[in-house]
Structures are given as structure tokens and as C-alpha cells.
Design a protein around this motif. Structure first.
Motif, mmCIF file in Angstrom:
data_model
loop_
_atom_site.group_PDB
_atom_site.id
_atom_site.type_symbol
_atom_site.label_atom_id
_atom_site.label_comp_id
_atom_site.label_asym_id
_atom_site.label_seq_id
_atom_site.Cartn_x
_atom_site.Cartn_y
_atom_site.Cartn_z
ATOM 1 N N MET A 1 0.846 -1.196 0.000
ATOM 2 C CA MET A 1 0.000 0.000 0.000
ATOM 3 C C MET A 1 0.883 1.248 0.000
ATOM 4 S SD MET A 1 -2.794 1.234 2.857
ATOM 5 C CE MET A 1 -3.872 -0.167 2.581
ATOM 6 N N THR A 2 0.528 2.168 -0.847
ATOM 7 C CA THR A 2 1.276 3.429 -0.903
ATOM 8 C C THR A 2 0.352 4.580 -1.269
ATOM 9 O OG1 THR A 2 3.245 4.512 -1.812
ATOM 10 C CG2 THR A 2 1.907 3.226 -3.332
ATOM 11 N N GLU A 3 0.728 5.763 -0.826
ATOM 12 C CA GLU A 3 -0.107 6.928 -1.099
ATOM 13 C C GLU A 3 0.112 7.418 -2.527
ATOM 14 O OE1 GLU A 3 -1.576 10.962 1.260
ATOM 15 O OE2 GLU A 3 0.304 9.970 1.826
ATOM 16 N N VAL A 4 -0.973 7.863 -3.127
ATOM 17 C CA VAL A 4 -0.934 8.377 -4.497
ATOM 18 C C VAL A 4 -1.146 9.889 -4.455
ATOM 19 C CG1 VAL A 4 -1.996 8.291 -6.785
ATOM 20 C CG2 VAL A 4 -1.856 6.206 -5.382
ATOM 21 N N PHE A 5 -0.294 10.616 -5.155
ATOM 22 C CA PHE A 5 -0.369 12.075 -5.152
ATOM 23 C C PHE A 5 -0.645 12.624 -6.551
ATOM 24 C CE2 PHE A 5 2.514 10.963 -1.655
ATOM 25 C CZ PHE A 5 1.911 11.638 -0.592
ATOM 26 N N LEU A 6 -1.359 13.716 -6.587
ATOM 27 C CA LEU A 6 -1.580 14.444 -7.831
ATOM 28 C C LEU A 6 -0.799 15.754 -7.731
ATOM 29 C CD1 LEU A 6 -3.285 14.608 -10.536
ATOM 30 C CD2 LEU A 6 -4.802 16.130 -9.238
ATOM 31 N N HIS A 7 0.117 15.954 -8.658
ATOM 32 C CA HIS A 7 0.895 17.194 -8.691
ATOM 33 C C HIS A 7 0.273 18.113 -9.752
ATOM 34 C CE1 HIS A 7 3.661 15.288 -6.020
ATOM 35 N NE2 HIS A 7 4.089 14.412 -6.932
ATOM 36 N N VAL A 8 -0.036 19.320 -9.354
ATOM 37 C CA VAL A 8 -0.712 20.271 -10.248
ATOM 38 C C VAL A 8 0.244 21.411 -10.609
ATOM 39 C CG1 VAL A 8 -2.705 21.798 -10.528
ATOM 40 C CG2 VAL A 8 -2.902 19.715 -9.139
#
Length: 236
Positions: A1-8
Motif C-alpha cells: 500500500m502506498t499513497e498516491v499524489f496528484l501534482h498540479v
């Protein structure tokens, strides 16, 4: 399990620094000030501090990667957590291979198949939440974003020009009005002076004429003959 990030990122890929600055200011107004959205590029980070996105190219896959928050084409803005994925690193790699085939570069479309749409599709495969609506509310990106910003700049410049022109005209009007008022006042003074002079001349003539006639008659001691009176008038 790992965190998913959205870079804007702000879409600042114009050759004009003024246009890029206009886009940043526009995004701040629409996103921060009004909560509507803006003109953004996005990328998804999952494992290895690397982000994945989608863009146009003539041949091959449009899916590409770069170090997280370090896309050199755009200006990094913020990061949003999309939640955590239960998928393993190997499964994520397999998904990226599949997406690479499904998203060829030539299929890129500003309105219906851009980087934000890709991130949504990638996030769905990862089992995380969808992108916030404001990220892709204005689907026009790339060249369209530049055109919008350039149009905005032109309108601002035109508005500034119109304002300066109007101000100049107002100043001229005030000056002309003041000048006209001064001229009117001066003309009024001249007319008054002229009238006074004319009245003075009439008064002088009256002084010159009337007393002479009066004196000529008084000097006679009586009305005398008409010839003498006429002679006295003729001396005036």
C-alpha cells in the motif's frame, strides 16, 4: 500500500514571460479567489518519487514520466493526495504499460483527452479518488491556454490605452473649459472696459457739449438772438 499524489502545475509553456505570468494570475483568481478552477497540467505520483502524465507526440505513446514536482515545462503549483492504492509496485508498472498502449500521443485532445483525463484514468486503475473537479474544469490546455492568456493581455492593454486616452481627453476638456472661461472672463472684462470707455467718452462729450452750450447762453445774459446762440453752439 502506498499513497498516491496528484501534482498540479500552472500551464506556463509560452515563450512570453508576460503570458505565463498572466496565466498564473488568472489561475490564482479562478482557483484561489473564486474556487472555479483554472488552466492546469497534472501528473500522478505512485512509488519511486516519479510522476506520470500524458501529452502530444506524433508517434508512440503519449505517456511520459519525470521526477516528482519537477516538470521543467510548467510551473509547479500544489500537491493533492488522492488516497492510497493497495496495488503492488509490479502491478502499477503493468498498468502503466497498458496505459502507454491505450494513450498514443497522436490521440491527445485539448478538450476530451488531455493530461488531466489521463490522470483520472490512471487513478481509477489504482483504485483512488477522482481528481478534484476544479483541476480539469477548464479543459483547454497547452496552446489554447496561451491564446486565452494572450487575449486577456491584449484586452487589458486595450483597456489601459482607452483609459489613458479618456484621461487625456478629459484633461484637454478641462483645460479648454478653463481657457474658454478665462477668455470669456477676459472678453467680458474687455467688453465692460470698452463699455465703460464708451460711456466715459459719451460723458466727456456731454461735458464738452452741454456746458459749452449752457455757458454760451448764460454768457449772453439772455436767450439773445438765434444767430448768437447758434454761434455759441458752433464753437463746441
Amino acid at each position: 500500500m502506498t499513497e498516491v499524489f496528484l501534482h498540479v502545475y500552472d500551464v506556463t509553456n509560452s515563450a512570453s514571460a508576460k503570458t505565463n505570468n498572466a496565466i498564473v494570475q488568472l489561475n490564482r483568481l479562478l482557483r484561489d479567489g473564486m474556487g472555479l478552477g483554472g488552466i492546469f497540467h497534472s501528473a500522478v505520483e505512485v512509488y519511486d518519487n516519479e510522476e506520470w502524465s500524458f501529452g502530444y507526440c506524433d508517434t508512440g505513446s503519449g505517456v511520459f514520466s519525470c521526477p516528482s514536482k519537477a516538470n521543467a515545462v510548467y510551473s509547479y503549483r500544489e500537491t493533492i493526495s488522492l488516497g492510497k492504492t493497495l496495488l503492488s509496485r509490479s502491478r502499477v508498472t503493468q498498468i502503466l504499460i497498458e496505459l502507454g498502449r491505450e494513450w498514443p500521443g497522436y490521440s491527445y485532445d485539448l478538450l476530451s483527452r488531455n493530461c488531466n483525463h489521463f490522470c483520472d484514468a490512471f487513478g481509477e486503475r489504482l483504485g483512488v479518488q477522482k481528481l478534484p473537479a476544479w483541476v480539469n474544469r477548464f479543459a483547454h490546455a497547452g496552446d489554447t491556454a496561451v491564446e486565452v492568456a494572450e487575449t486577456t493581455i491584449k484586452r487589458l492593454r486595450q483597456a489601459k490605452t482607452d483609459l489613458v486616452t479618456a484621461s487625456k481627453m478629459a484633461c484637454r476638456f478641462v483645460r479648454c473649459a478653463a481657457s474658454t472661461s478665462s477668455v470669456s472672463s477676459a472678453m467680458g472684462a474687455i467688453d465692460t472696459l470698452s463699455s465703460q470707455r464708451n460711456n466715459a467718452n459719451v460723458f466727456r462729450l456731454s461735458i464738452l457739449k452741454s456746458p459749452a452750450t449752457f455757458l454760451s447762453r448764460n454768457c449772453l445774459g439772455s436767450r439773445g438772438s438765434e444767430n448768437e446762440v447758434d454761434h455759441g453752439k458752433s464753437r463746441v
